[in-house]
Design an enzyme around this catalytic site. Structure first.
Site, short mmCIF file in Angstrom:
data_model
loop_
_atom_site.label_atom_id
_atom_site.label_comp_id
_atom_site.label_asym_id
_atom_site.label_seq_id
_atom_site.Cartn_x
_atom_site.Cartn_y
_atom_site.Cartn_z
CD GLN A 74 -1.06 2.77 9.33
OE1 GLN A 74 -0.53 3.60 10.04
NE2 GLN A 74 -0.63 2.48 8.13
CG PHE A 75 -7.08 3.86 5.50
CD1 PHE A 75 -7.31 3.08 4.38
CD2 PHE A 75 -6.21 4.94 5.39
CE1 PHE A 75 -6.69 3.36 3.18
CE2 PHE A 75 -5.60 5.24 4.20
CZ PHE A 75 -5.82 4.44 3.09
CB THR A 76 -3.09 0.77 5.40
OG1 THR A 76 -2.25 1.04 6.51
CG2 THR A 76 -3.16 1.99 4.49
#
Length: 141
Positions: A74-76
């Site tokens: 989850q880069f966000t």
């Protein structure tokens, strides 16, 4: 590294119509993001927290009861929303750096004997879960 841990009664990850991971008993969904200077120390800390935090029924951990875990990259989690209306993703490590780190978290959990499912790195995923409690914890390493 940063992780959002959600205690769930059931959960699944679907990519392009295929279920890549699921569980139907109390477990943990771990959304995991990496930043530029993360390394083995951060991987070990995040894996330890996912495995050992006593957030399941009767103050038990996933390690205590062999609870299933789903890890989703989850880069966000590294979105910077301090300016304007469009998040900046500059804090997130690029794929060639982040993917091996997330994979290392999964491997570290499996080395502990835990059952771990995953999403697909970089893919559009449908992540479904029934949050149990609700319990949602943010972990930083």
């Amino acid at each position: 590294m940063r992780a959002v841990l959600q205690r769930a009664k059931r959960a699944s990850v679907t990519v392009e119509g295929d279920v890549t991971a699921s569980f139907d008993a109390q477990g943990i969904v771990a959304l995991v993001g990496a930043t530029h200077d993360d390394g083995p120390e951060q991987v070990a800390t995040i894996a330890r927290k996912i495995a050992e935090l006593r957030i399941l029924d009767d103050e038990r951990s996933a390690s205590d009861v062999d609870a299933p875990i789903i890890v989703v990259s989850q880069f966000t989690l590294y979105a910077d929303v301090r300016k304007g209306r469009r998040p900046s993703w500059n804090g997130a490590a690029p794929g060639p750096i982040a993917e091996p780190l997330v994979d290392a978290v999964v491997e570290a959990l499996r080395e502990r004997g835990l059952t771990v499912g995953t999403g697909v790195f970089g893919a559009m995923m449908d992540v479904e879960l029934v949050n149990d409690g609700p319990i949602t914890i943010i972990v930083e390493a």
